[in-house]
Write a protein that holds these residues in place. Sequence first.
Motif, PDB file in Angstrom:
ATOM      1  N   ARG A  48       2.030   1.978  -0.334  1.00  0.00           N
ATOM      2  CA  ARG A  48       1.672   3.121   0.522  1.00  0.00           C
ATOM      3  C   ARG A  48       0.162   3.204   0.725  1.00  0.00           C
ATOM      4  NH1 ARG A  48       5.197   7.178   2.156  1.00  0.00           N
ATOM      5  NH2 ARG A  48       4.129   8.491   3.687  1.00  0.00           N
ATOM      6  N   GLU A  49      -0.587   3.034  -0.372  1.00  0.00           N
ATOM      7  CA  GLU A  49      -2.035   2.969  -0.262  1.00  0.00           C
ATOM      8  C   GLU A  49      -2.394   1.494  -0.176  1.00  0.00           C
ATOM      9  OE1 GLU A  49      -3.917   5.052  -3.414  1.00  0.00           O
ATOM     10  OE2 GLU A  49      -2.652   6.836  -3.185  1.00  0.00           O
ATOM     11  N   LEU A  50      -2.794   1.071   1.006  1.00  0.00           N
ATOM     12  CA  LEU A  50      -2.981  -0.355   1.238  1.00  0.00           C
ATOM     13  C   LEU A  50      -4.026  -0.951   0.304  1.00  0.00           C
ATOM     14  CD1 LEU A  50      -2.858  -0.609   5.133  1.00  0.00           C
ATOM     15  CD2 LEU A  50      -1.101  -1.263   3.477  1.00  0.00           C
ATOM     16  N   PRO A  51      -3.770  -2.145  -0.204  1.00  0.00           N
ATOM     17  CA  PRO A  51      -4.739  -2.825  -1.065  1.00  0.00           C
ATOM     18  C   PRO A  51      -5.991  -3.189  -0.281  1.00  0.00           C
ATOM     19  CG  PRO A  51      -2.539  -3.813  -1.222  1.00  0.00           C
ATOM     20  CD  PRO A  51      -2.520  -2.907  -0.043  1.00  0.00           C
TER      21      PRO A  51
ATOM     22  N   LEU B 133      -1.991  -6.909  -8.562  1.00  0.00           N
ATOM     23  CA  LEU B 133      -0.745  -6.267  -8.972  1.00  0.00           C
ATOM     24  C   LEU B 133      -0.656  -6.109 -10.487  1.00  0.00           C
ATOM     25  CD1 LEU B 133       1.667  -8.072  -6.493  1.00  0.00           C
ATOM     26  CD2 LEU B 133       0.859  -5.704  -6.366  1.00  0.00           C
ATOM     27  N   GLY B 134      -1.401  -6.943 -11.204  1.00  0.00           N
ATOM     28  CA  GLY B 134      -1.388  -6.847 -12.656  1.00  0.00           C
ATOM     29  C   GLY B 134      -1.978  -5.551 -13.182  1.00  0.00           C
ATOM     30  N   GLN B 135      -2.692  -4.795 -12.349  1.00  0.00           N
ATOM     31  CA  GLN B 135      -3.277  -3.534 -12.796  1.00  0.00           C
ATOM     32  C   GLN B 135      -2.232  -2.437 -12.942  1.00  0.00           C
ATOM     33  OE1 GLN B 135      -5.696  -1.319  -9.840  1.00  0.00           O
ATOM     34  NE2 GLN B 135      -4.937  -2.800  -8.332  1.00  0.00           N
ATOM     35  N   PHE B 136      -1.031  -2.646 -12.351  1.00  0.00           N
ATOM     36  CA  PHE B 136       0.003  -1.606 -12.434  1.00  0.00           C
ATOM     37  C   PHE B 136       0.833  -1.844 -13.689  1.00  0.00           C
ATOM     38  CE2 PHE B 136      -0.766  -2.098  -7.800  1.00  0.00           C
ATOM     39  CZ  PHE B 136      -1.362  -0.863  -7.604  1.00  0.00           C
TER      40      PHE B 136
END
Length: 479
Positions: A276-279, A413-416
């Motif tokens: 939703r919040e674009l990277p 993506l590893g930050q999630f």
Amino acid sequence: MRDPIYILGAGPAGMAAAYRLTQLGFPVVVVEREDRVGGLAKSIRYQGFILDYGPHRFFTKIPAVLELWNRVLGSEQVTVRRLTRIYYREQYFQYPIQAWEVLRKVGWWESLRIVLSYLWAQLIPRPAPQNFADWVKGKFGTQLFQMFFKGYTEKLWGIPCTEISADWAAQRIKGLSLGQAIRKALGWNRGSVKSLIDQFQFPRLGSGQLYEKMQEFLLAEDQKVWLNTEVIALRQEGSRIVELQLRHLQDGRETWVSPSHVISSIPLTVLVQSLRELPPPEVLQAARNLKFRNTVLVYLIVEGSQLFPDNWLYINDPTVQVGRVTNFANWSPAMLPNREQTPLCCEYWCNFGDPLWQAPEEQLLALAEKELRQIGLLQGQKIRGGFVVRLPRTYPIYAGSYKEDLATLQKYLGQFENLQLVGRYGSFKYNNQDHSLLMGLLAAENVLRPGSHDLWQVNSDDDYQEEIKVPPPPAKVRR
């Protein structure tokens, strides 16, 4: 009650994760866009036949995967005689390629060229291979590369071998020793020669039966499996995925749900662009750079039996577009309503804009029949039915800057902390079925013990055999 774990995609990795998490007592919801579980390993029904999406031979050296397989299927499996060959120049060669057989069948002049080419490659080794062509030529010589690797590989990927990463060759080409074959031919080989695995286990009612039985287990444990449901968006806050937007395809209804954890096997490129919040722009560009190859499956019901003895054939012939032909009459007898007809599956590979992808069903059915007759797999047999399945994004393409782009996505993506990526689609890895099953099991273990397994290491090289034990289900965690 805690928020459930949402598993996006009901393919091998997703279903294995859901199965193991259920054993551990976690509430799960499986979200699947199609109307049946199994992903690329699902089974479909047609005119009484049970048919798979191409061949899905089950063989593994991973104890946890083998135990999962046996626990789920039990007695619902059969032993299938294995025969897989390559069709080349109107001859059939064992797969994986047996160098001694190649030297025996192609004639003395061609054999001499193969041997000299191989010796040249060994005497004057190439620098570190930069692409698939370099890797194969350096290991087997230019002549064998031209004969057995170049044409078929370019048919599969749709790009020159010089543009395909050497990583794919190192990962997928195993067991061919030309040096051993030469020593054997000269009488210098005193050691034992490994033989091919001549049989394998298989679900009695097609590869999809494994995942259908997993689904039955989930439903019996009051877990949810939402079919015909697609992921529209993921909303993140800080280091967590906090909401998922889902659309139920049968009625168009959309809902927002709150996951405690997300295990995703949907295409990595789609997942990134669904945030939703674009990277950041560089992350989005990395996702756009990664490409998949599509598959078109053309099924033909042929009047007659014993067409050829193979489970499947690789078609290494540049005069036809078909790349692989599966004969389902040579798998489990329970998949067949009769023995007078033979179901064949012809595989074609293409991109979204290619004529093959957009061709009408009648044209594809006619093409498959014509090509099978052209190479002699069909003679005068009549076709009694057929249909076409189009599968988008079936093969991750190891080309261009894919390694750097994938690293960019992994880092972002590893930050999630509550998101894990699994499966061929989800991790952009050319997984076999057992690799995807292992990823699902490890992802489930990571929910119980965060960080205990690095999923990116699964299928990262030939030697990866991370062993985990799957003991009898422990006392369930309170939901």
